[in-house]
Structures are given as C-alpha cells and as structure tokens.
Design a protein around this motif. Structure first.
Motif, short mmCIF file in Angstrom:
data_model
loop_
_atom_site.label_atom_id
_atom_site.label_comp_id
_atom_site.label_asym_id
_atom_site.label_seq_id
_atom_site.Cartn_x
_atom_site.Cartn_y
_atom_site.Cartn_z
N HIS A 108 14.61 -2.86 -13.20
CA HIS A 108 13.55 -2.85 -14.22
C HIS A 108 12.48 -1.80 -13.91
N TRP A 109 12.91 -0.70 -13.26
CA TRP A 109 12.01 0.37 -12.85
C TRP A 109 11.38 1.03 -14.07
N SER A 110 10.07 1.33 -13.98
CA SER A 110 9.42 2.07 -15.07
C SER A 110 8.58 3.25 -14.60
N TYR A 111 8.00 3.17 -13.40
CA TYR A 111 7.13 4.27 -12.96
C TYR A 111 6.89 4.18 -11.46
N GLU A 112 6.75 5.36 -10.83
CA GLU A 112 6.36 5.42 -9.43
C GLU A 112 5.23 6.43 -9.27
N ALA A 113 4.16 6.02 -8.58
CA ALA A 113 3.02 6.90 -8.34
C ALA A 113 3.32 7.79 -7.14
N LYS A 114 4.22 8.76 -7.34
CA LYS A 114 4.67 9.60 -6.23
C LYS A 114 3.57 10.49 -5.67
N TYR A 115 2.54 10.74 -6.47
CA TYR A 115 1.47 11.62 -6.02
C TYR A 115 0.69 11.00 -4.85
N ASP A 116 0.86 9.70 -4.60
CA ASP A 116 0.12 9.05 -3.52
C ASP A 116 1.04 8.42 -2.48
N THR A 117 2.29 8.83 -2.41
CA THR A 117 3.19 8.31 -1.39
C THR A 117 2.66 8.67 0.00
N THR A 118 2.66 7.68 0.91
CA THR A 118 1.97 7.85 2.19
C THR A 118 2.83 7.38 3.35
N ILE A 119 2.84 8.15 4.43
CA ILE A 119 3.60 7.81 5.63
C ILE A 119 2.67 7.29 6.73
N ILE A 120 3.07 6.18 7.34
CA ILE A 120 2.43 5.67 8.55
C ILE A 120 3.53 5.46 9.58
N ASP A 121 3.42 6.15 10.70
CA ASP A 121 4.46 6.11 11.73
C ASP A 121 5.82 6.45 11.13
N ASN A 122 6.79 5.55 11.21
CA ASN A 122 8.13 5.79 10.68
C ASN A 122 8.38 5.09 9.35
N SER A 123 7.30 4.83 8.61
CA SER A 123 7.44 4.13 7.34
C SER A 123 6.74 4.89 6.22
N LEU A 124 7.37 4.91 5.05
CA LEU A 124 6.81 5.56 3.88
C LEU A 124 6.46 4.47 2.87
N TYR A 125 5.23 4.52 2.35
CA TYR A 125 4.76 3.51 1.40
C TYR A 125 4.57 4.13 0.03
N MET A 126 4.93 3.37 -1.02
CA MET A 126 4.81 3.90 -2.38
C MET A 126 4.58 2.76 -3.36
N PHE A 127 3.80 3.03 -4.41
CA PHE A 127 3.58 2.08 -5.50
C PHE A 127 4.63 2.30 -6.58
N VAL A 128 5.34 1.22 -6.96
CA VAL A 128 6.35 1.28 -8.02
C VAL A 128 6.03 0.19 -9.04
N THR A 129 6.06 0.55 -10.31
CA THR A 129 5.83 -0.41 -11.39
C THR A 129 7.15 -0.75 -12.06
N THR A 130 7.37 -2.03 -12.30
CA THR A 130 8.55 -2.48 -13.03
C THR A 130 8.11 -3.20 -14.30
N GLY A 131 9.06 -3.35 -15.23
CA GLY A 131 8.75 -3.99 -16.50
C GLY A 131 8.21 -3.01 -17.50
N GLU A 132 7.52 -3.51 -18.52
CA GLU A 132 6.94 -2.66 -19.57
C GLU A 132 5.58 -2.17 -19.13
N ILE A 133 5.49 -0.90 -18.81
CA ILE A 133 4.29 -0.37 -18.17
C ILE A 133 3.03 -0.49 -19.03
N SER A 134 3.18 -0.45 -20.34
CA SER A 134 2.02 -0.50 -21.22
C SER A 134 1.58 -1.93 -21.55
N ASP A 135 2.32 -2.93 -21.05
CA ASP A 135 2.01 -4.33 -21.34
C ASP A 135 1.61 -5.02 -20.05
N ILE A 136 0.33 -5.35 -19.92
CA ILE A 136 -0.18 -5.94 -18.69
C ILE A 136 0.47 -7.28 -18.38
N THR A 137 0.94 -7.98 -19.41
CA THR A 137 1.52 -9.31 -19.19
C THR A 137 2.96 -9.25 -18.71
#
Length: 410
Positions: A108-137
C-alpha cells in the motif's frame, strides 16, 4: 482507484498553515515532470558508469536513489509496469560485488520522503507513507529502518494519519524528527537508536482555523548545533521565518530572522515563506534553503543578519546526503547546459567550481546523491524541440577526481 503517488508526492505538499499554499513548479528529485491521472508507471533500467564513461553496473529502479558508503538504496515496482502503485520493493546494489539484494516490500505504498533519508551507524532511516496520502483518515506514516549490515528492513514505529513530509536529522545515536500533529501544531521528537526510547523535546502550537501560530518547517544539525526552521504567522496574516539554534543538549543558543530567504521582489513572498522545505542545511553559520516551490538560497549568517554568498535560481540544488558532510557542501545547476558544480568550504567559506560532462555533452545533470567523497550523478537528455531522448545514465565517481578551481561570487 489509488492515485499514482511515487512521482506526485511532492505535489501533495500539505502545507500545515495554509491549504491554499500548494507548491508551484514542483520537481521530483530526479524527474522534472508531473503525471496525469491513470498513467502507467514503470521501472527504468539505467546503467552505472565510472568517470571514464565505462559501464560498471546496471539497476532497474523507480524514483530517486540514496547513496551509502558502498551501495545504492533504490525502489522497484514489483510488477515492472502498473496503472497504480500498490506496493514497492526496496533493493540495495553493492558496487564491489554488483549484487542487487532485496531488502523488503512495502504494501500500500504511496510516498517516501527521500529528501530526508538519514544514516546512523549501519542503519538507514526513512519516512514512508502508505494508504491514500491525501486522506488523513486512511494514510499511515511509518519510520523504516534498513539494516545495512544484515540487509534487512523493518518498521520502527507507525502513526495513523501521520504527515507525509516530516523531516529528520541525526545527532550522534539519536534521530531527531519534526512531526506535524493532526490535531494542530508540531513536535520535535527524539528517537534513541540504541535504547529504542522515544520522547518529545519541544512542542509548537498552531491554530489551523485561525491560521496563526508557530510551525517547524525543517530541522538540521552539524557537529555542534541543532537548527530548527520556524515559521510564525501573526494574527494579521504576516509570515516570518526564524532560525532557532540549540546545542546538542537542546539548550537554546540564539534565534535569527531569516525571512529574507524569500525574494522580496516577488508578489508571492508571503506564500513562499509558508512553503514546505525540501532541503535545509546549516553548518558553521552557512545556510542552504530549498522549498517545494521556487525559492533557493545559499548564504551566511553574520551578526544575526542573513546575506547571500552566491546568486542562485530555482534550478540551483544541493546534493542529497544521507550522512551530512562536516567539511563542505556540494551544489549543482540542474538541467543546465554547462553542468556546473560548486563546492563550499564550511571552514573558510571559499567556493570552488568545476563542470562534469558525459562523453556525449548533450547530457545534463538531474540529481546528485553524495556520501562524503563519493557521488552518484543522474544524467539525462531530452531535445526540447523534437522530444528525442538519450538513455539515462548514473555516474559513480569520486569527488576528489574532479578539478575544482576558485569561483567568482558576489
């Protein structure tokens, strides 16, 4: 039917304080286009070249790329070509072995904020939105962790109705995240990658109905400080941007009015100040700002005032960095015929300039991902008159192999 949101993500800039302030002239991170409804989207096969124009690898990807110390993290549509994206695979390409390792799948992938992907040690963190991105519910924001040691992918936490365009930065083993709250306002949250603990560091109140209050637009950090970009809208509707600086213990240092980031000569200054911010870096009082609209700024803070150090335009971009460089900032002129690159020293403010061209000089740079000395440059060409396109290319090169020389700036 689900919306095609991989390329439309930046168009849905959900401006916290004004739904009418949608971004103008938006760009994805490596494609300057928008997608009409019901259009088929496909993966793209793209070859990787070295500085000598020799092919050293190939991947099949969808969307922007993240460079790590020895690999590329990229997305891939499982079925290759679809009318609507319902899930997304994540892969890692290892330069040395030429392996393409599957990390996981987001349903149910809809968007990833790749502009803020961040590495700490050997791990990469990223925000991913699933579902209908324009519908908060019906949408869900998830913080994902990619374990670069074991090539696994897992969810750190999820939030129903979470804001898709949250931002983050790393401070030691901690991930600091600016999160917009559905009920109004925003919070600065800390996630300790070692203890897995989460806590709220600061809160900012905003009245959505009255369209007044304070909101955090972005966050960044360097080896000594944490910088928050704070938007304030008064009851008379006037907007201002402030740069609030803290030490790593969140002790307040100072605040600077940086509203002059937005060009005063335009009629849309107030609107530009309210835009979401895609790239924001502050190191040793040097500041780069890029919003989801047309404003770009590169300058320095002196005595609580902001001055530009080079003339820029909407195509002037900073390389994306999953691990921030403490030494320099690399900038480039996207979609430019000259393929100019600029290197700003954070220690003394000198700017050096060079160009990078493929063997076919029609190619122009679209996007650059940086990991310290390594660069991954996306290049394309489309004839503006005939529509003729050349096969896209990725260049994996060492920045130290480029010949920078002193640049003339204002």
């Amino acid at each position: 039917m689900k919306r095609i949101l991989g390329l439309l993500g930046l168009i849905f800039i959900l401006i916290l304080c004004s739904c009418d302030d949608h971004a103008k002239n938006q760009k994805t991170q490596d494609l300057k286009q928008t997608l009409p409804p019901n259009t088929t989207v496909s993966n793209e096969a793209i070859s990787i070249y070295n500085i000598n124009n020799t092919i050293i690898g190939k991947i099949e990807r969808y969307g922007a790329l993240v460079l790590t110390d020895d690999s590329i993290i990229y997305n891939k549509i499982p079925k290759g070509s679809v009318d609507s994206i319902s899930e997304m695979d994540y892969y890692r390409y290892i330069f040395k072995t030429k392996e393409n390792i599957k990390l996981g799948t987001v349903k149910h992938w809809s968007y990833e904020a790749k502009y803020d992907t961040t590495i700490i040690d050997n791990s990469l963190y990223m925000f991913v939105t699933t579902g209908e991105i324009s519908d908060i519910t019906s949408r869900t924001l998830r913080l994902y962790k990619i374990d670069l040691k074991n090539n696994t992918m897992s969810v750190v936490f999820s939030e129903t109705g979470g804001f898709p365009y949250n931002s983050m930065t790393a401070v030691g083993n901690k991930l600091l995240m600016v999160r917009v709250i559905a009920a109004g306002g925003s919070e600065l949250e800390e996630y300790n990658s070692e203890t897995k603990e989460r806590k709220i560091l600061k809160k900012f109140d905003f009245d959505d109905k009255a369209n007044t209050g304070e909101a955090i637009r972005q966050i960044t950090s360097d080896e000594n400080t944490i910088s928050l970009l704070r938007l304030k809208i008064d009851s008379d509707g006037k907007s201002k941007l402030f740069l609030d600086v803290y030490d790593h213990g969140m002790k307040f240092q100072n605040s600077v009015d940086v509203s002059t980031i937005s060009p005063n000569s335009t009629d849309a200054t107030q609107s530009e100040l309210r835009q979401g911010v895609s790239n924001f870096v502050v190191t040793n009082d040097y500041i780069y700002y890029a919003n989801f609209s047309i404003t770009r700024f590169l300058g320095k803070i002196n005595n609580k005032s902001l001055r530009p150090i080079i003339e820029v335009n909407p195509e002037f971009e900073m390389s994306s960095e999953s691990a921030k460089s403490e030494l320099s900032g690399l900038f480039y002129q996207s979609f430019g015929q000259k393929n100019d690159l600029y290197l700003l020293s954070y220690s003394n403010g000198t700017i050096r300039k060079t160009t990078f061209n493929a063997d076919d000089k029609r190619y122009y740079m679209i996007n650059i991902s940086r990991y310290h000395d390594k660069l991954l440059i996306t290049m394309r060409y489309k004839d503006p008159n005939t529509g003729e396109e050349l096969e896209p290319r990725l260049y994996y090169i060492s920045m130290s192999n480029l010949k920078f020389s002193a640049a003339t700036v204002r």
